[in-house]
Design a protein around this motif. Structure first.
Motif, short mmCIF file in Angstrom:
data_model
loop_
_atom_site.label_atom_id
_atom_site.label_comp_id
_atom_site.label_asym_id
_atom_site.label_seq_id
_atom_site.Cartn_x
_atom_site.Cartn_y
_atom_site.Cartn_z
N GLY A 89 9.14 -5.94 -13.26
CA GLY A 89 8.88 -4.51 -13.44
C GLY A 89 9.68 -3.83 -14.54
O GLY A 89 9.62 -2.61 -14.68
N ALA B 6 0.83 -1.21 0.00
CA ALA B 6 0.00 0.00 0.00
C ALA B 6 0.86 1.26 0.00
O ALA B 6 0.47 2.29 0.54
N GLY B 7 2.05 1.17 -0.61
CA GLY B 7 2.95 2.33 -0.66
C GLY B 7 2.68 3.19 -1.90
O GLY B 7 1.61 3.11 -2.52
N GLY B 8 3.67 4.00 -2.25
CA GLY B 8 3.52 4.93 -3.36
C GLY B 8 3.25 4.24 -4.69
O GLY B 8 2.42 4.71 -5.49
N THR B 9 3.91 3.12 -4.94
CA THR B 9 3.72 2.42 -6.21
C THR B 9 2.31 1.83 -6.27
O THR B 9 1.67 1.85 -7.33
N LEU C 286 9.20 0.08 -15.91
CA LEU C 286 10.30 1.04 -15.84
C LEU C 286 10.59 1.64 -17.22
O LEU C 286 10.77 2.85 -17.38
N ASN D 142 -2.57 -5.33 2.43
CA ASN D 142 -1.31 -4.88 3.04
C ASN D 142 -1.11 -5.58 4.38
O ASN D 142 -2.07 -6.01 5.01
N ARG D 143 0.15 -5.70 4.82
CA ARG D 143 0.40 -6.41 6.09
C ARG D 143 -0.13 -5.62 7.28
O ARG D 143 -0.50 -6.18 8.29
N SER D 144 -0.17 -4.27 7.15
CA SER D 144 -0.69 -3.45 8.25
C SER D 144 -1.76 -2.51 7.69
O SER D 144 -1.85 -2.31 6.48
N ARG E 176 -1.35 2.25 6.10
CA ARG E 176 -1.32 3.05 4.85
C ARG E 176 -2.60 2.89 4.03
O ARG E 176 -2.61 3.27 2.85
N GLU F 40 12.05 -13.03 0.83
CA GLU F 40 10.71 -12.99 1.43
C GLU F 40 9.61 -12.97 0.38
O GLU F 40 9.79 -12.46 -0.73
N THR G 196 3.62 -5.04 -5.11
CA THR G 196 4.23 -3.69 -5.09
C THR G 196 5.07 -3.51 -3.83
O THR G 196 5.53 -2.41 -3.55
N THR G 197 5.23 -4.56 -3.03
CA THR G 197 6.07 -4.44 -1.83
C THR G 197 7.53 -4.65 -2.23
O THR G 197 7.82 -5.10 -3.34
N PRO H 140 5.62 -11.52 -0.35
CA PRO H 140 4.91 -10.31 0.11
C PRO H 140 3.78 -10.58 1.10
O PRO H 140 3.23 -9.63 1.67
N VAL I 72 6.63 -5.52 -9.42
CA VAL I 72 7.21 -4.24 -9.84
C VAL I 72 8.74 -4.23 -9.73
O VAL I 72 9.41 -3.39 -10.33
N1 LIG Z 1 9.38 -1.11 -12.05
C1 LIG Z 1 9.19 0.17 -11.80
O1 LIG Z 1 9.14 0.99 -12.72
C2 LIG Z 1 9.00 0.65 -10.39
C3 LIG Z 1 8.49 1.95 -10.17
C4 LIG Z 1 8.34 2.38 -8.86
C5 LIG Z 1 8.70 1.53 -7.79
N2 LIG Z 1 9.19 0.29 -8.04
C6 LIG Z 1 9.54 -0.62 -6.91
O2 LIG Z 1 8.38 -0.76 -6.11
C7 LIG Z 1 8.75 -1.18 -4.80
C8 LIG Z 1 7.90 -0.44 -3.77
O3 LIG Z 1 8.17 0.93 -3.83
P1 LIG Z 1 7.26 1.98 -3.00
O4 LIG Z 1 7.86 3.32 -3.24
O5 LIG Z 1 5.83 1.78 -3.31
O6 LIG Z 1 7.57 1.52 -1.49
P2 LIG Z 1 6.89 2.03 -0.17
O7 LIG Z 1 6.12 3.28 -0.41
O8 LIG Z 1 7.96 2.01 0.86
O9 LIG Z 1 5.81 0.86 0.18
C9 LIG Z 1 6.19 -0.41 0.52
C10 LIG Z 1 4.94 -1.27 0.82
O10 LIG Z 1 5.39 -2.60 0.89
C11 LIG Z 1 5.04 -3.17 2.15
N3 LIG Z 1 6.16 -4.03 2.53
C12 LIG Z 1 7.47 -3.70 2.59
N4 LIG Z 1 8.21 -4.78 2.91
C13 LIG Z 1 7.34 -5.81 3.05
C14 LIG Z 1 7.49 -7.19 3.37
N5 LIG Z 1 8.69 -7.72 3.62
N6 LIG Z 1 6.38 -7.97 3.41
C15 LIG Z 1 5.17 -7.43 3.13
N7 LIG Z 1 4.95 -6.14 2.85
C16 LIG Z 1 6.03 -5.34 2.80
C17 LIG Z 1 4.80 -2.01 3.09
O11 LIG Z 1 3.88 -2.44 4.09
P3 LIG Z 1 3.61 -1.61 5.48
O12 LIG Z 1 2.66 -0.50 5.10
O13 LIG Z 1 2.99 -2.62 6.37
O14 LIG Z 1 4.94 -1.12 5.92
C18 LIG Z 1 4.23 -0.96 2.11
O15 LIG Z 1 2.85 -1.15 1.95
C19 LIG Z 1 10.24 -0.95 -4.71
O16 LIG Z 1 10.87 -2.22 -4.79
C20 LIG Z 1 10.56 -0.11 -5.93
O17 LIG Z 1 11.87 -0.32 -6.40
C21 LIG Z 1 9.34 -0.18 -9.32
#
Ligand SMILES: NC(=O)c1ccc[n+]([C@@H]2O[C@H](COP(=O)([O-])OP(=O)(O)OC[C@H]3O[C@@H](n4cnc5c(N)ncnc54)[C@H](OP(=O)(O)O)[C@@H]3O)[C@@H](O)[C@H]2O)c1
Length: 263
Positions: free
Chosen positions: A228, A121-124, A232, A143-145, A148, A185, A176-177, A187, A206
């Motif tokens: 992903g 549930a992050g930015g992506t 990209l 989402n795990r929590s 967000r 791990e 998207t995690t 997701p 992603v």
């Molecule tokens: N291919 C592309 O073009 C592209 C573009 C953008 C991003 N990305 C990739 O997308 C990924 C996420 O980016 P983001 O900016 O969205 O990250 P973010 O905002 O930090 O969000 C991360 C999310 O993942 C969850 N999470 C993190 N670690 C976890 C785990 N071990 N098990 C389960 N849930 C987990 C978090 O849950 P909680 O809320 O519980 O903490 C949160 O909801 C990154 O790997 C980034 O490189 C790829």
């Protein structure tokens, strides 16, 4: 000379300079695309101005800061609340989000999709959920929590945590995690993900250029998968065209960037 940059922290790993410089060179444009680590987010736009950039891309963790700081936000970025592309237009800096459309371009080659489960549930996840909603694809967020989930609940998405989720069939499962990025791990819990994949048609991670445990499990269920990389690639193609007022052919930019990926 036109100057462009990727902004983030860290940015040393970013492939964006390679992708954009390959097109600048192939199209004989007098420009250069560089990297700039932004340590103090409040200085993002002042750095853009001081460096006299024509355009920039923004990566983790500054997409929301960039959204808040640019002079005007256009398109789907207004709904997402995050920008990954900044373009100088006269005295103004305009913000766009090409991650969302980049994702949509990447899933086009899958078959018809009417429902999707987004893990994370992050930015992506925000960008992906918003573009799916625009295309009338029903998206559920897991989402795990619950911390967000507000953004998604306010926009009418079905939102679940691992504790409240009950499985049903989804056409597309999207990780998207960052689980699997630097570890082994999954997701979400293994048994739950197995249940999810039993009734899924496609899986998308992603994370790019990496065989994650999520993709490995999907392939064990004989589900077509994508990482992903194309997302990209397409966000970069779309960003490049925004830098140049959409004057270049999408397919030509894609072809050059695709070759640059292989180097
Ligand atoms: N291919 C592309 O073009 C592209 C573009 C953008 C991003 N990305 C990739 O997308 C990924 C996420 O980016 P983001 O900016 O969205 O990250 P973010 O905002 O930090 O969000 C991360 C999310 O993942 C969850 N999470 C993190 N670690 C976890 C785990 N071990 N098990 C389960 N849930 C987990 C978090 O849950 P909680 O809320 O519980 O903490 C949160 O909801 C990154 O790997 C980034 O490189 C790829």
């Amino acid at each position: 000379m036109l100057l462009f940059s990727i902004f983030g922290n860290p940015v040393s790993h970013s492939i964006s300079p390679r992708l954009h410089n390959s097109v600048l060179s192939a199209f004989n444009l007098n420009g250069c695309y560089i990297r700039k680590a932004i340590i103090e987010p409040e200085k993002l736009i002042s750095s853009f101005k001081a460096m006299q950039l024509q355009g920039a891309n923004v990566t983790v963790p500054h997409k929301e800061v960039a959204y808040a700081q640019c002079d005007e936000v256009r398109g789907i970025a207004q709904k997402i609340g995050a920008v990954n592309t900044l373009v100088k237009e006269g005295d103004k800096i305009i913000g766009y989000n090409t991650d969302a459309q980049g994702f949509y371009e990447a899933i086009k080659s899958f078959g018809a999709i009417s429902s999707a489960l987004i893990l994370g549930a992050g930015g992506t996840a925000k960008a992906i959920a918003t573009i799916l909603q625009e295309h009338h694809i029903e998206a559920t967020i897991l989402n795990r929590s619950s911390s967000r989930l507000d953004f998604f609940e306010q926009k009418g998405f079905t939102c679940k945590t691992w504790d409240t989720f009950t499985c049903k069939p989804f056409d597309l499962i999207i990780n998207t995690t960052s689980a699997g990025l630097k570890d082994e791990e999954l997701p979400c819990e293994k048994a739950l993900l197995e249940q999810i994949f039993q009734n899924a048609k496609y899986a998308f991670d992603v994370i790019y250029n990496q065989q994650t445990p999520f993709l490995t499990m999907a392939q064990r269920f004989n589900i077509p998968t994508k990482d992903g990389k194309e997302m990209l690639l397409y966000q970069a193609v779309l960003a490049f065209n925004l830098f140049f007022k959409n004057q270049y052919d999408f397919k030509k930019i894609e072809n050059v960037m695709n070759e640059a990926f292989k180097i």
